[in-house]
Design a protein around this motif. Structure first.
Motif, PDB file in Angstrom:
ATOM      1  N   ARG A 206       0.835  -1.196   0.000  1.00 37.07           N
ATOM      2  CA  ARG A 206       0.000   0.000   0.000  1.00 37.07           C
ATOM      3  C   ARG A 206       0.873   1.250   0.000  1.00 37.07           C
ATOM      4  N   LYS A 207       0.283   2.358  -0.398  1.00 36.23           N
ATOM      5  CA  LYS A 207       0.985   3.625  -0.361  1.00 36.23           C
ATOM      6  C   LYS A 207       1.139   4.079   1.092  1.00 36.23           C
TER       7      LYS A 207
ATOM      8  N   VAL B 254      -4.955   5.943   8.161  1.00 34.24           N
ATOM      9  CA  VAL B 254      -5.683   5.126   9.144  1.00 34.24           C
ATOM     10  C   VAL B 254      -5.004   5.074  10.504  1.00 34.24           C
ATOM     11  N   ILE B 255      -3.782   5.563  10.581  1.00 36.41           N
ATOM     12  CA  ILE B 255      -3.095   5.545  11.874  1.00 36.41           C
ATOM     13  C   ILE B 255      -2.198   6.773  11.989  1.00 36.41           C
TER      14      ILE B 255
ATOM     15  N   PHE C  52       0.728   9.254  14.071  1.00 37.38           N
ATOM     16  CA  PHE C  52       2.005   9.083  14.757  1.00 37.38           C
ATOM     17  C   PHE C  52       1.769   8.829  16.244  1.00 37.38           C
ATOM     18  N   GLU C  53       0.784   9.535  16.834  1.00 36.32           N
ATOM     19  CA  GLU C  53       0.462   9.337  18.246  1.00 36.32           C
ATOM     20  C   GLU C  53      -0.041   7.920  18.517  1.00 36.32           C
ATOM     21  N   ASP C  54      -0.849   7.406  17.605  1.00 40.29           N
ATOM     22  CA  ASP C  54      -1.343   6.030  17.753  1.00 40.29           C
ATOM     23  C   ASP C  54      -0.180   5.041  17.752  1.00 40.29           C
ATOM     24  N   LEU C  55       0.768   5.283  16.874  1.00 41.19           N
ATOM     25  CA  LEU C  55       1.925   4.397  16.775  1.00 41.19           C
ATOM     26  C   LEU C  55       2.779   4.477  18.037  1.00 41.19           C
ATOM     27  N   GLN C  56       2.890   5.664  18.601  1.00 41.50           N
ATOM     28  CA  GLN C  56       3.640   5.813  19.854  1.00 41.50           C
ATOM     29  C   GLN C  56       3.004   4.988  20.977  1.00 41.50           C
ATOM     30  N   LYS C  57       1.662   4.990  21.013  1.00 44.74           N
ATOM     31  CA  LYS C  57       0.944   4.228  22.036  1.00 44.74           C
ATOM     32  C   LYS C  57       1.127   2.723  21.834  1.00 44.74           C
ATOM     33  N   MET C  58       1.252   2.302  20.581  1.00 44.23           N
ATOM     34  CA  MET C  58       1.404   0.884  20.279  1.00 44.23           C
ATOM     35  C   MET C  58       2.785   0.359  20.629  1.00 44.23           C
ATOM     36  N   TYR C  59       3.750   1.265  20.714  1.00 45.62           N
ATOM     37  CA  TYR C  59       5.140   0.866  20.934  1.00 45.62           C
ATOM     38  C   TYR C  59       5.313   0.020  22.182  1.00 45.62           C
ATOM     39  N   CYS C  60       4.754   0.474  23.295  1.00 46.20           N
ATOM     40  CA  CYS C  60       4.943  -0.236  24.576  1.00 46.20           C
ATOM     41  C   CYS C  60       4.437  -1.673  24.517  1.00 46.20           C
ATOM     42  N   ILE C  61       3.374  -1.890  23.769  1.00 49.39           N
ATOM     43  CA  ILE C  61       2.758  -3.211  23.694  1.00 49.39           C
ATOM     44  C   ILE C  61       3.427  -4.101  22.647  1.00 49.39           C
ATOM     45  N   LEU C  62       3.850  -3.481  21.544  1.00 50.22           N
ATOM     46  CA  LEU C  62       4.240  -4.281  20.378  1.00 50.22           C
ATOM     47  C   LEU C  62       5.727  -4.284  20.026  1.00 50.22           C
ATOM     48  N   HIS C  63       6.533  -3.425  20.641  1.00 50.25           N
ATOM     49  CA  HIS C  63       7.907  -3.316  20.135  1.00 50.25           C
ATOM     50  C   HIS C  63       8.740  -4.576  20.365  1.00 50.25           C
ATOM     51  N   GLU C  64       8.314  -5.421  21.309  1.00 50.18           N
ATOM     52  CA  GLU C  64       9.033  -6.680  21.521  1.00 50.18           C
ATOM     53  C   GLU C  64       8.253  -7.875  20.969  1.00 50.18           C
ATOM     54  N   ALA C  65       7.080  -7.613  20.408  1.00 54.15           N
ATOM     55  CA  ALA C  65       6.246  -8.688  19.871  1.00 54.15           C
ATOM     56  C   ALA C  65       6.634  -9.002  18.428  1.00 54.15           C
ATOM     57  N   ASP C  66       6.174 -10.142  17.945  1.00 55.80           N
ATOM     58  CA  ASP C  66       6.394 -10.495  16.548  1.00 55.80           C
ATOM     59  C   ASP C  66       5.708  -9.462  15.661  1.00 55.80           C
ATOM     60  N   ILE C  67       6.339  -9.106  14.562  1.00 60.90           N
ATOM     61  CA  ILE C  67       5.813  -8.069  13.665  1.00 60.90           C
ATOM     62  C   ILE C  67       4.442  -8.442  13.097  1.00 60.90           C
ATOM     63  N   THR C  68       4.117  -9.726  13.094  1.00 65.65           N
ATOM     64  CA  THR C  68       2.814 -10.144  12.562  1.00 65.65           C
ATOM     65  C   THR C  68       1.658  -9.593  13.396  1.00 65.65           C
TER      66      THR C  68
ATOM     67  N   ILE D 169      -3.089  -5.850  13.301  1.00 64.08           N
ATOM     68  CA  ILE D 169      -3.771  -4.630  13.751  1.00 64.08           C
ATOM     69  C   ILE D 169      -3.932  -3.660  12.589  1.00 64.08           C
ATOM     70  N   MET D 170      -2.894  -3.512  11.805  1.00 65.15           N
ATOM     71  CA  MET D 170      -2.961  -2.599  10.665  1.00 65.15           C
ATOM     72  C   MET D 170      -3.958  -3.092   9.617  1.00 65.15           C
ATOM     73  N   ASP D 171      -3.984  -4.380   9.362  1.00 63.78           N
ATOM     74  CA  ASP D 171      -4.952  -4.934   8.407  1.00 63.78           C
ATOM     75  C   ASP D 171      -6.374  -4.616   8.847  1.00 63.78           C
ATOM     76  N   SER D 172      -6.626  -4.765  10.146  1.00 62.93           N
ATOM     77  CA  SER D 172      -7.958  -4.490  10.685  1.00 62.93           C
ATOM     78  C   SER D 172      -8.324  -3.019  10.515  1.00 62.93           C
ATOM     79  N   LYS D 173      -7.386  -2.132  10.785  1.00 60.76           N
ATOM     80  CA  LYS D 173      -7.639  -0.697  10.647  1.00 60.76           C
ATOM     81  C   LYS D 173      -7.849  -0.307   9.191  1.00 60.76           C
ATOM     82  N   ILE D 174      -7.073  -0.914   8.309  1.00 60.97           N
ATOM     83  CA  ILE D 174      -7.203  -0.627   6.877  1.00 60.97           C
ATOM     84  C   ILE D 174      -8.583  -1.039   6.373  1.00 60.97           C
TER      85      ILE D 174
END
Length: 212
Positions: free
Chosen positions: A106-107, A114-115, A117-133, A138-143
């Motif tokens: 996607r572009k 759909v997301i 920068f602030e949303d991504l900052q909030k996701m960091y704490c939960i996801l930065h050590e998780a598998d990228i999948t 989450i992004m697929d759902s938002k898209i």
């Protein structure tokens, strides 16, 4: 699955965009949302989307950030990069977004619709050590929530064709068309012949009907 470019460039592209975000925000003091806007407006984002090796692997993140600002604002960033121990939150944002752009083809402009920068900052704490999948899911759902209409429905509506007319002219069953448009059936798994017949009637390419 069609990716944005060859996977051999993916890891480097993630590092480059991660470093670009980190440098722009943490070293140059550019607000995250502002840098996102500059990135989207620049030709750099398009070149990365198109898989140009010079922008995926030939430049550093600092060079990418400098080019973005010079092109969009006519200013030169000449601030020396600070030394970091570990990866910053901003680095992770660029790293994760680069992965999702490659994965979804996607572009960047659509992704950042759909997301924020602030949303991504909030996701960091939960996801930065998780598998990228997990981030991809989450992004697929938002898209899908944001772009609620399927490509088939959008193109059919623009063309001015009813579902019944499309079924009659294409030879694809009305029920199948309805299910594709309601996402009850995945058009990406339809036969090449089915997609070809739909595209021929609607005057578009087969790729236009594929959901990314």
């Amino acid at each position: 699955m069609t990716y944005a470019y060859q996977e051999i460039y993916l890891s480097k592209a993630q590092s480059v965009l991660g470093d670009a975000f980190d440098y722009a925000v943490n070293t140059c003091g550019i607000l995250g949302n502002d840098f996102v806007k500059l990135f989207i407006a620049s030709s750099v984002s398009k070149r990365m989307e198109n898989g140009e090796p010079a922008y995926l692997a030939g430049k550093s993140g600092i060079e990418i950030a400098q080019e973005i600002v010079t092109e969009t604002k006519g200013q030169k960033l000449q601030i020396e990069s600070k030394e970091h121990f570990g990866r910053s939150k901003e680095y992770w944002i660029g790293w994760a977004i680069a992965y999702y752009q490659w994965y979804s083809d996607r572009k960047y402009s659509d992704i950042f619709k759909v997301i924020s920068f602030e949303d991504l900052q909030k996701m960091y704490c939960i996801l930065h050590e998780a598998d990228i999948t997990k981030f991809v899911d989450i992004m697929d759902s938002k898209i899908k929530e944001y772009f609620s209409e399927t490509n088939l429905k959008r193109i059919r509506t623009i063309y001015g064709c009813t579902q019944a007319e499309l079924a009659e002219r294409s030879g694809v069953s009305l029920r199948s068309i309805q299910m594709y448009e309601q996402r009850n059936k995945n058009i990406n798994r339809a036969s090449v012949d089915t997609i070809f017949r739909l595209a021929k009637v609607l005057g578009c390419t087969m790729e236009d009907l594929i959901e990314k």
